[in-house]
Design a protein around this motif. Structure first.
Motif, short mmCIF file in Angstrom:
data_model
loop_
_atom_site.label_atom_id
_atom_site.label_comp_id
_atom_site.label_asym_id
_atom_site.label_seq_id
_atom_site.Cartn_x
_atom_site.Cartn_y
_atom_site.Cartn_z
N ILE A 77 0.83 -1.20 0.00
CA ILE A 77 0.00 0.00 0.00
C ILE A 77 0.87 1.25 0.00
O ILE A 77 0.59 2.22 -0.73
N VAL A 78 1.94 1.25 0.79
CA VAL A 78 2.84 2.40 0.82
C VAL A 78 3.55 2.56 -0.52
O VAL A 78 3.79 3.69 -0.97
N LEU A 79 3.88 1.48 -1.19
CA LEU A 79 4.48 1.57 -2.52
C LEU A 79 3.53 2.24 -3.50
O LEU A 79 3.92 3.14 -4.25
N VAL A 80 2.27 1.83 -3.49
CA VAL A 80 1.27 2.46 -4.35
C VAL A 80 1.13 3.94 -4.01
O VAL A 80 1.05 4.81 -4.90
N ALA A 81 1.11 4.26 -2.72
CA ALA A 81 1.01 5.65 -2.28
C ALA A 81 2.19 6.46 -2.77
O ALA A 81 2.04 7.63 -3.20
N ILE A 83 4.02 5.89 -5.47
CA ILE A 83 3.88 6.08 -6.92
C ILE A 83 2.87 7.18 -7.22
O ILE A 83 3.10 8.03 -8.08
N LEU A 84 1.75 7.17 -6.51
CA LEU A 84 0.76 8.22 -6.70
C LEU A 84 1.35 9.59 -6.36
O LEU A 84 1.13 10.57 -7.09
N GLY A 122 -2.59 9.37 -2.08
CA GLY A 122 -1.34 8.82 -1.58
C GLY A 122 -1.20 9.01 -0.08
O GLY A 122 -0.81 8.10 0.65
N PHE A 123 -1.56 10.21 0.41
CA PHE A 123 -1.52 10.46 1.85
C PHE A 123 -2.50 9.55 2.59
O PHE A 123 -2.20 9.03 3.67
N ALA A 124 -3.70 9.39 2.02
CA ALA A 124 -4.71 8.56 2.66
C ALA A 124 -4.26 7.10 2.74
O ALA A 124 -4.46 6.42 3.75
N LEU A 125 -3.64 6.60 1.67
CA LEU A 125 -3.15 5.23 1.67
C LEU A 125 -1.99 5.06 2.66
O LEU A 125 -1.88 4.02 3.32
N TRP A 126 -1.14 6.07 2.76
CA TRP A 126 -0.05 6.04 3.73
C TRP A 126 -0.63 5.92 5.14
O TRP A 126 -0.13 5.13 5.96
N ALA A 127 -1.67 6.67 5.42
CA ALA A 127 -2.31 6.61 6.73
C ALA A 127 -2.92 5.24 6.99
O ALA A 127 -2.82 4.69 8.09
N LEU A 128 -3.56 4.67 5.97
CA LEU A 128 -4.15 3.34 6.10
C LEU A 128 -3.10 2.29 6.42
O LEU A 128 -3.30 1.44 7.30
N HIS A 199 8.46 8.54 -14.44
CA HIS A 199 8.83 9.32 -13.25
C HIS A 199 8.01 8.92 -12.04
O HIS A 199 8.49 8.98 -10.91
N ALA A 200 6.76 8.50 -12.27
CA ALA A 200 5.91 8.08 -11.15
C ALA A 200 6.32 6.70 -10.66
O ALA A 200 6.48 6.49 -9.45
N LEU A 201 6.50 5.77 -11.58
CA LEU A 201 6.82 4.39 -11.21
C LEU A 201 8.19 4.29 -10.55
O LEU A 201 8.31 3.84 -9.41
N TRP A 202 9.22 4.74 -11.27
CA TRP A 202 10.58 4.58 -10.74
C TRP A 202 10.85 5.56 -9.60
O TRP A 202 11.53 5.20 -8.62
N GLY A 203 10.30 6.76 -9.71
CA GLY A 203 10.45 7.70 -8.60
C GLY A 203 9.75 7.20 -7.36
O GLY A 203 10.26 7.33 -6.25
#
Length: 229
Positions: A77-81, A83-84, A122-128, A199-203
């Motif tokens: 979930i943090v990885l997805v966050a 990338i977002l 992304g912030f919401a997923l980080w919190a989750l 830039h989103a994926l690798w960053g």
């Protein structure tokens, strides 16, 4: 706990009030630069209050058991966050930039095809993710505060940007969605558009690796792949 709840309420309330109903009158009276300084001071001060209240909480037993599968889910979930978040930094008409109106005319691709608010989600997923692996009452209050501010703030941003940018923002909202993947599930947009740009994926991967490594290096619980290395 009462202090934590009060400081969280101050943090959220000051953000929402200064971002929306008070922004135009205060910025018009003080000037945009002075308003940004006041906004930043209030945001930092209330955030420090939240952190101090959270740190002062006594040890609490977890509300559920946290095992490796749950850690793996939270890490994903943090990885997805991440990338977002990284995707939101480039080509985002919601950011205060001179070419925002022109950017809003482009076809949404990558993270913007997923949601027009990738940073906020992304912030919401980080919190989750943090709530999943740190299931204490204090952490749940903090995570709920961050998620609420992000998602309610995103809805308020739609209203504010519609006033500021007019048809340009309305054109953007007509081709994007607030909820992630809503247009794809509704058949209004192809799934292929949601593939993150480079830039989103690798960053996002780099940010995820560094952030999860720092989690353990700074003395907190080891996170991400570093739990198993």
């Amino acid at each position: 706990m009462s202090l934590l709840i009060v400081t969280c309420a101050l943090f959220v309330g000051s953000h929402l009030i200064l971002s929306h109903p008070l922004r135009e009158p205060l910025a018009g009276r003080m000037g945009e630069r002075a308003f940004q300084i006041v906004y930043s001071v209030v945001a930092i001060a209330t955030l420090v209050m939240v952190v101090q209240a959270w740190r002062s909480m006594p040890p609490e037993p977890p509300l559920w058991a946290v095992d490796d599968p749950l850690w793996a889910l939270a890490s994903l979930i943090v990885l997805v966050a991440s990338i977002l978040f990284m995707g939101s930094l480039v080509g985002n008409p919601a950011l205060p930039a001179p070419g925002a109106a022109a950017t809003a005319q482009r076809a949404p691709r990558g993270v913007f095809a997923i949601t027009r608010h990738p940073m906020m989600w992304g912030f919401a997923l980080w919190a989750l993710a943090h709530a999943l692996v740190m299931p204490t009452p204090a952490q749940l209050v903090l995570s709920a505060t961050i998620a609420f501010l992000a998602l309610v703030g995103a809805a308020g941003q739609d209203v504010k940007k519609a006033k500021q940018m007019g048809d340009a923002w309305r054109h953007w909202t007509a081709r994007t969605s607030y909820l992630p993947f809503a247009r794809q599930f509704g058949g209004a947009a192809p799934w292929g558009d949601t593939i993150p740009r480079g830039h989103a994926l690798w960053g996002g991967i780099v940010v995820w690796l560094i952030a999860t490594w720092a989690h353990g290096a700074l003395g907190y619980i080891a996170a991400g792949i570093w739990r198993w290395i």
